[in-house]
Design a protein around this motif. Structure first.
Motif, PDB file in Angstrom:
ATOM      1  N   LEU A  63      -4.524   6.013   9.454  1.00 32.56           N
ATOM      2  CA  LEU A  63      -4.313   6.355   8.042  1.00 32.56           C
ATOM      3  C   LEU A  63      -3.257   5.447   7.410  1.00 32.56           C
ATOM      4  O   LEU A  63      -3.401   5.045   6.251  1.00 32.56           O
ATOM      5  N   GLU A  64      -2.222   5.122   8.144  1.00 33.92           N
ATOM      6  CA  GLU A  64      -1.195   4.216   7.617  1.00 33.92           C
ATOM      7  C   GLU A  64      -1.792   2.830   7.347  1.00 33.92           C
ATOM      8  O   GLU A  64      -1.489   2.218   6.327  1.00 33.92           O
ATOM      9  N   ARG A  65      -2.655   2.359   8.234  1.00 36.82           N
ATOM     10  CA  ARG A  65      -3.320   1.062   8.021  1.00 36.82           C
ATOM     11  C   ARG A  65      -4.256   1.141   6.816  1.00 36.82           C
ATOM     12  O   ARG A  65      -4.342   0.199   6.023  1.00 36.82           O
ATOM     13  N   LYS A  66      -4.951   2.266   6.686  1.00 32.78           N
ATOM     14  CA  LYS A  66      -5.854   2.431   5.540  1.00 32.78           C
ATOM     15  C   LYS A  66      -5.060   2.432   4.230  1.00 32.78           C
ATOM     16  O   LYS A  66      -5.520   1.874   3.231  1.00 32.78           O
ATOM     17  N   GLU A  67      -3.870   3.020   4.246  1.00 33.90           N
ATOM     18  CA  GLU A  67      -3.054   2.985   3.029  1.00 33.90           C
ATOM     19  C   GLU A  67      -2.651   1.554   2.708  1.00 33.90           C
ATOM     20  O   GLU A  67      -2.791   1.099   1.572  1.00 33.90           O
ATOM     21  N   ALA A  68      -2.178   0.829   3.705  1.00 38.40           N
ATOM     22  CA  ALA A  68      -1.749  -0.559   3.496  1.00 38.40           C
ATOM     23  C   ALA A  68      -2.917  -1.439   3.030  1.00 38.40           C
ATOM     24  O   ALA A  68      -2.727  -2.347   2.222  1.00 38.40           O
ATOM     25  N   ASP A  69      -4.132  -1.128   3.487  1.00 35.65           N
ATOM     26  CA  ASP A  69      -5.331  -1.893   3.107  1.00 35.65           C
ATOM     27  C   ASP A  69      -5.970  -1.379   1.816  1.00 35.65           C
ATOM     28  O   ASP A  69      -6.993  -1.902   1.382  1.00 35.65           O
ATOM     29  N   GLU A  70      -5.402  -0.314   1.255  1.00 33.48           N
ATOM     30  CA  GLU A  70      -5.897   0.316   0.018  1.00 33.48           C
ATOM     31  C   GLU A  70      -7.302   0.890   0.172  1.00 33.48           C
ATOM     32  O   GLU A  70      -8.114   0.856  -0.746  1.00 33.48           O
ATOM     33  N   THR A  71      -7.595   1.434   1.358  1.00 35.70           N
ATOM     34  CA  THR A  71      -8.893   2.068   1.587  1.00 35.70           C
ATOM     35  C   THR A  71      -8.756   3.555   1.871  1.00 35.70           C
ATOM     36  O   THR A  71      -9.745   4.214   2.183  1.00 35.70           O
ATOM     37  N   ILE A  72      -7.572   4.082   1.738  1.00 38.05           N
ATOM     38  CA  ILE A  72      -7.310   5.486   2.010  1.00 38.05           C
ATOM     39  C   ILE A  72      -7.749   6.335   0.809  1.00 38.05           C
ATOM     40  O   ILE A  72      -7.784   5.847  -0.321  1.00 38.05           O
ATOM     41  N   THR A  73      -8.091   7.583   1.052  1.00 39.82           N
ATOM     42  CA  THR A  73      -8.467   8.471  -0.052  1.00 39.82           C
ATOM     43  C   THR A  73      -7.222   9.181  -0.586  1.00 39.82           C
ATOM     44  O   THR A  73      -6.199   9.277   0.103  1.00 39.82           O
ATOM     45  N   LEU A  74      -7.338   9.681  -1.800  1.00 43.02           N
ATOM     46  CA  LEU A  74      -6.224  10.438  -2.375  1.00 43.02           C
ATOM     47  C   LEU A  74      -5.944  11.692  -1.547  1.00 43.02           C
ATOM     48  O   LEU A  74      -4.794  12.068  -1.351  1.00 43.02           O
ATOM     49  N   LYS A  75      -7.000  12.311  -1.061  1.00 44.67           N
ATOM     50  CA  LYS A  75      -6.846  13.522  -0.241  1.00 44.67           C
ATOM     51  C   LYS A  75      -6.035  13.207   1.023  1.00 44.67           C
ATOM     52  O   LYS A  75      -5.140  13.962   1.404  1.00 44.67           O
ATOM     53  N   GLN A  76      -6.343  12.088   1.667  1.00 42.76           N
ATOM     54  CA  GLN A  76      -5.610  11.694   2.874  1.00 42.76           C
ATOM     55  C   GLN A  76      -4.157  11.373   2.547  1.00 42.76           C
ATOM     56  O   GLN A  76      -3.249  11.748   3.294  1.00 42.76           O
ATOM     57  N   LEU A  77      -3.929  10.678   1.423  1.00 42.24           N
ATOM     58  CA  LEU A  77      -2.557  10.352   1.024  1.00 42.24           C
ATOM     59  C   LEU A  77      -1.755  11.626   0.757  1.00 42.24           C
ATOM     60  O   LEU A  77      -0.588  11.726   1.130  1.00 42.24           O
ATOM     61  N   LYS A  78      -2.397  12.575   0.104  1.00 42.86           N
ATOM     62  CA  LYS A  78      -1.722  13.835  -0.202  1.00 42.86           C
ATOM     63  C   LYS A  78      -1.352  14.569   1.083  1.00 42.86           C
ATOM     64  O   LYS A  78      -0.266  15.126   1.207  1.00 42.86           O
ATOM     65  N   GLN A  79      -2.240  14.539   2.050  1.00 44.09           N
ATOM     66  CA  GLN A  79      -1.977  15.167   3.347  1.00 44.09           C
ATOM     67  C   GLN A  79      -0.771  14.499   4.027  1.00 44.09           C
ATOM     68  O   GLN A  79       0.127  15.175   4.516  1.00 44.09           O
ATOM     69  N   ALA A  81       1.599  12.752   2.611  1.00 47.98           N
ATOM     70  CA  ALA A  81       2.800  13.019   1.819  1.00 47.98           C
ATOM     71  C   ALA A  81       3.365  14.391   2.157  1.00 47.98           C
ATOM     72  O   ALA A  81       4.581  14.551   2.311  1.00 47.98           O
ATOM     73  N   SER A  82       2.499  15.382   2.301  1.00 53.08           N
ATOM     74  CA  SER A  82       2.994  16.732   2.624  1.00 53.08           C
ATOM     75  C   SER A  82       3.666  16.743   3.992  1.00 53.08           C
ATOM     76  O   SER A  82       4.670  17.429   4.187  1.00 53.08           O
ATOM     77  N   GLY A  83       3.142  15.955   4.942  1.00 53.18           N
ATOM     78  CA  GLY A  83       3.762  15.866   6.265  1.00 53.18           C
ATOM     79  C   GLY A  83       5.129  15.201   6.222  1.00 53.18           C
ATOM     80  O   GLY A  83       5.968  15.413   7.096  1.00 53.18           O
ATOM     81  N   LEU A  84       5.374  14.416   5.171  1.00 57.44           N
ATOM     82  CA  LEU A  84       6.672  13.754   4.988  1.00 57.44           C
ATOM     83  C   LEU A  84       7.569  14.539   4.034  1.00 57.44           C
ATOM     84  O   LEU A  84       8.636  14.072   3.661  1.00 57.44           O
ATOM     85  N   ASP A  85       7.128  15.732   3.650  1.00 59.75           N
ATOM     86  CA  ASP A  85       7.825  16.560   2.659  1.00 59.75           C
ATOM     87  C   ASP A  85       8.071  15.755   1.390  1.00 59.75           C
ATOM     88  O   ASP A  85       9.166  15.674   0.858  1.00 59.75           O
ATOM     89  N   ALA A  86       6.977  15.128   0.923  1.00 54.39           N
ATOM     90  CA  ALA A  86       7.031  14.278  -0.263  1.00 54.39           C
ATOM     91  C   ALA A  86       5.882  14.650  -1.194  1.00 54.39           C
ATOM     92  O   ALA A  86       4.968  15.370  -0.813  1.00 54.39           O
ATOM     93  N   GLU A  87       5.945  14.139  -2.401  1.00 56.28           N
ATOM     94  CA  GLU A  87       4.890  14.358  -3.389  1.00 56.28           C
ATOM     95  C   GLU A  87       4.104  13.071  -3.568  1.00 56.28           C
ATOM     96  O   GLU A  87       4.672  11.980  -3.578  1.00 56.28           O
ATOM     97  N   LEU A  88       2.795  13.210  -3.719  1.00 52.72           N
ATOM     98  CA  LEU A  88       1.965  12.079  -4.076  1.00 52.72           C
ATOM     99  C   LEU A  88       1.960  12.001  -5.597  1.00 52.72           C
ATOM    100  O   LEU A  88       1.616  12.961  -6.273  1.00 52.72           O
ATOM    101  N   VAL A  89       2.370  10.876  -6.136  1.00 52.49           N
ATOM    102  CA  VAL A  89       2.380  10.663  -7.577  1.00 52.49           C
ATOM    103  C   VAL A  89       1.247   9.690  -7.881  1.00 52.49           C
ATOM    104  O   VAL A  89       1.207   8.594  -7.347  1.00 52.49           O
TER     105      VAL A  89
END
Length: 162
Positions: A63-79, A81-89
């Motif tokens: 998932l981290e590689r997918k984020e860096a490659d810009e192929t991750i979904t918003l749903k995955q990013l939100k998940q 972010a919640s694991g990092l106690d952060a908000e997806l903006v």
């Protein structure tokens, strides 16, 4: 574009929200992505983030590689972010105001239409002066803006084949 009633109020509110975003300075994401950078800044391992999200260390890495490659979904990013106690903006920020975008598009269409009519007027030896062309351009752009929004954003044949 004169709209009335509730639609006009809602449109005005949306334009105001978008205008607030125009001054937003969008930071460039780190090379390895936000998730990995924040996780590492927290001193958290991939396995630990995975444990918080019921994912394997390998799934987190993917998932981290997918984020860096810009192929991750918003749903995955939100998940993540919640694991990092952060908000997806998430926001799409126009490069200029909505009114300026509409004005520019109307002028672009008016120039295309005027060029086509000017060509036929040239053939009939009825050319407009540059002042008349400018007046016609402004008048046509205003007519386009007050017409249907759907017509404003139709792709013309000229644009299609550019």
């Amino acid at each position: 574009m004169k709209k009335s009633g509730v639609y006009a109020v809602a449109l005005k509110q949306v334009k105001a929200k978008i205008s607030d975003l125009l001054d937003l300075s969008v930071p460039k994401p780190p090379k390895n992505g936000w998730v990995r950078s924040i996780r590492e800044a927290l001193g958290m391992s991939g396995a630990q983030l995975g444990e918080r999200l019921n994912l394997s260390r390998n799934q987190v890495s993917i998932l981290e590689r997918k984020e860096a490659d810009e192929t991750i979904t918003l749903k995955q990013l939100k998940q993540l972010a919640s694991g990092l106690d952060a908000e997806l903006v998430y926001a799409i920020v126009p490069r200029q105001s909505i009114d300026d975008m509409i004005e520019a598009r109307a002028m672009e269409l008016a120039k295309q239409r005027l060029a086509m009519s000017h060509q036929s007027m040239f053939l009939e030896a009825q050319q407009l002066t540059s002042e008349q062309q400018q007046q016609a351009l402004v008048q046509l752009a205003n007519e386009i803006k007050t017409g249907s929004n759907r017509d404003l954003w139709k792709v013309s044949l000229q644009e299609k084949y550019q």
